[in-house]
Design an enzyme around this catalytic site. Structure first.
Site, PDB file in Angstrom:
ATOM      1  N   HIS A  98     -46.270   0.843 -31.852  1.00  0.00           N
ATOM      2  CA  HIS A  98     -47.303   0.106 -32.602  1.00  0.00           C
ATOM      3  C   HIS A  98     -48.588   0.907 -32.794  1.00  0.00           C
ATOM      4  O   HIS A  98     -49.656   0.334 -33.028  1.00  0.00           O
ATOM      5  CB  HIS A  98     -47.599  -1.221 -31.904  1.00  0.00           C
TER       6      HIS A  98
ATOM      7  N   HIS B 198     -40.156  -1.810 -43.334  1.00  0.00           N
ATOM      8  CA  HIS B 198     -41.024  -2.663 -42.519  1.00  0.00           C
ATOM      9  C   HIS B 198     -41.200  -3.990 -43.235  1.00  0.00           C
ATOM     10  O   HIS B 198     -41.473  -4.034 -44.426  1.00  0.00           O
ATOM     11  CB  HIS B 198     -42.375  -1.956 -42.371  1.00  0.00           C
TER      12      HIS B 198
END
Length: 384
Positions: A187, A287
Site C-alpha cells: 500500500h 486495480h
C-alpha cells in the site's frame, strides 16, 4: 449524425462518482470518473472537459475525443485529469456498444477468454483476524485473496513490525493451504529498507505478489528490490498513462501491472498499457476497489487482454460499509462469482444496467469520504 446532448454527475456512497452521458438519439452511457477522496475536484474536471470538448459532438469518435481531452491542454497527465478522461471514455464506449448492440470487448477485438478470475479482500486497513476471514472466503469459492501487509510503519521499524506481518500471512497460508493465491499489499506504506526486509521475511509463505512495495514516487528503487526477492512485484494503481508505465517496463523489475480503469485514462488507455505490458512479459491485474461501472470497464479490458491475470473487485470490501457495487445495478447477476471467476458479460455496451432511480436517490445523500491521516508515534504523518 448522433451527438452528445446532455450529461449528469452523481456523487454516491460510499465514495464514488458516476457520469451519465445522453445522445440525441436517446442512448445513455455510464462512466465512473473519480479519485477516492477527491470526487469534487474530479467532478469539476469532468464538467470542464464535457462543456469544452464533448457536448454537441459525435460520441463515436472515441480516440479523437481522448486525444483532444489529453493533448488539448498544455498541462496534462496526473490523477485528476486522467480520472476525468477515464470516466468520459468509459461512458463513450458504453454508448458505442449499445449503438452496435454488442459488448464493448467485441468492438475491441473479441474475447481472449470466457471467464475472469477475481480475488477477494480480507482484513482492513489494519489487518487482524485474517485467518477466519480467509477460510470463509475460500469456503465461498474464491481461489485468490488479498490482504494488507501492515498498518503504518516507521521508515526503519523494529523486528516486531516485521514479525506481525509475517504472523498474519503465515496464519492465512496455514488456514487456506498452498492452492490458494494470496496477494500482499504494501500500500505504499513501506520505505525502501523496510520493503527489503519484509519481502525476505514473507517469501517462505509464497505470496502471489507484493503490491506497491514502495510508493510510485520511488519506482526507480523497484529494480533494486527485485534483486532481493523471488516474489512477483506488482504496482501501477498510482500511474496514470502509458508514459508513466514506460519506465516500469523498461526497468524489468515488475511482474504484474495494476492500472486503474477509473484513473488511467479509461478503456482506451488501459488497453494500450496492457498491450505494452504483454510485449515485456508482464501480467495485467487492474486495480478496482471502486464501483460497478469501473469494474465492468475492467472486465472488458481483461476479456481482450491475453496477459490478464486476475481482477480486483470491491464486493464487501472494508471501504463499502454504506453501499456495495451490486446495489446500483438492475442486473445484479452480471457479477455473479462462481468458483472464484466471473463470466464474460454478454449484454451490449459495458454489460451493466444501472438502476437510475436508485442512483438519484443515493446522490441526495451527503458523501464526504476522505482517507484517514495516520501519524507515527512521534506525531509525524505516516503513509496510509
Amino acid at each position: 449524425m448522433s451527438e452528445i446532448v446532455d450529461y449528469d454527475l452523481y456523487e454516491v456512497p460510499p465514495r464514488w462518482l458516476f457520469l451519465r452521458i445522453e445522445t440525441s438519439d436517446g442512448i445513455v452511457g455510464w462512466g465512473e470518473p473519480v479519485v477516492e477522496g477527491r470526487a469534487a475536484t474530479v467532478r469539476t474536471a469532468v464538467e470542464e472537459l464535457m462543456d469544452n470538448y464533448l457536448v454537441r459532438n459525435d460520441p463515436a469518435r472515441i480516440e479523437d475525443h481522448w486525444q483532444t481531452m489529453y493533448r488539448g491542454g498544455f498541462y496534462r497527465g496526473g490523477p485528476i485529469l486522467m480520472s476525468a478522461i477515464a470516466g468520459i471514455d468509459q461512458a463513450l464506449w458504453d454508448i458505442k456498444g449499445k449503438r452496435f448492440d454488442a459488448p464493448v470487448y467485441e468492438l475491441l477485438g473479441g474475447r481472449a477468454r470466457d471467464r475472469i478470475r477475481v480475488y477477494q479482500w480480507i482484513g482492513g486497513d489494519r489487518p487482524s483476524e485474517v485467518g477466519d476471514a480467509a477460510a470463509d472466503k475460500v469456503a465461498n469459492g474464491f481461489t485468490a485473496l488479498k490482504m494488507n501487509a501492515t498498518s503504518e510503519l516507521r521508515r526503519v521499524d523494529n523486528p516486531a513490525a516485521i514479525e506481525n506481518a509475517v504472523d498474519r500471512l503465515r496464519e492465512v497460508r496455514e488456514r487456506v493451504g498452498p492452492e490458494i493465491d494470496i496477494g500482499v499489499d504494501f500500500h505504499g506504506r513501506v520505505s525502501k529498507p523496510m520493503a527489503k526486509r519484509l519481502a525476505k521475511a514473507l517469501e517462505p509463505y509464497d505470496p502471489m505478489f507484493i503490491e506497491e512495495p514502495v510508493l510510485s514516487d520511488h519506482n526507480d528503487e523497484l529494480h533494486t528490490l527485485a534483486q532481493h526477492t523471488t516474489i512477483p512485484i506488482a504496482t501501477g494503481e498510482r500511474l496514470y498513462s502509458r508514459w508513466d508505465f514506460k519506465e516500469i517496463f523498461e526497468s524489468g523489475a515488475v511482474d504484474v501491472i495494476q492500472p486503474d480503469l477509473s484513473h488511467a485514462g479509461g478503456i482506451t488507455e488501459v488497453k494500450k498499457i496492457a498491450a505494452m505490458a504483454e510485449a515485456y512479459d508482464v501480467a495485467l491485474a487492474p486495480h478496482c476497489p471502486l464501483g460497478p461501472i469501473a469494474l465492468a470497464s475492467c472486465v472488458h479490458v481483461d476479456t481482450i487482454s491475453p496477459n490478464a491475470l486476475i481482477q480486483e473487485q470491491s464486493l464487501n470490501i472494508h471501504y463499502n460499509e454504506s453501499s456495495d457495487i451490486l446495489e446500483y445495478l438492475e442486473n445484479r447477476d452480471v457479477f455473479r462469482y462462481d468458483d472464484g471467476y466471473i463470466e464474460v458479460p454478454t449484454e451490449p455496451g459495458l454489460g451493466i444496467s444501472i438502476d437510475e432511480d436508485y442512483v438519484e436517490q443515493q446522490a441526495e445523500k451527503t458523501v464526504d469520504w476522505h482517507n484517514p491521516v495516520w501519524r507515527n508515534e512521534d506525531g509525524s504523518v505516516a503513509e496510509w
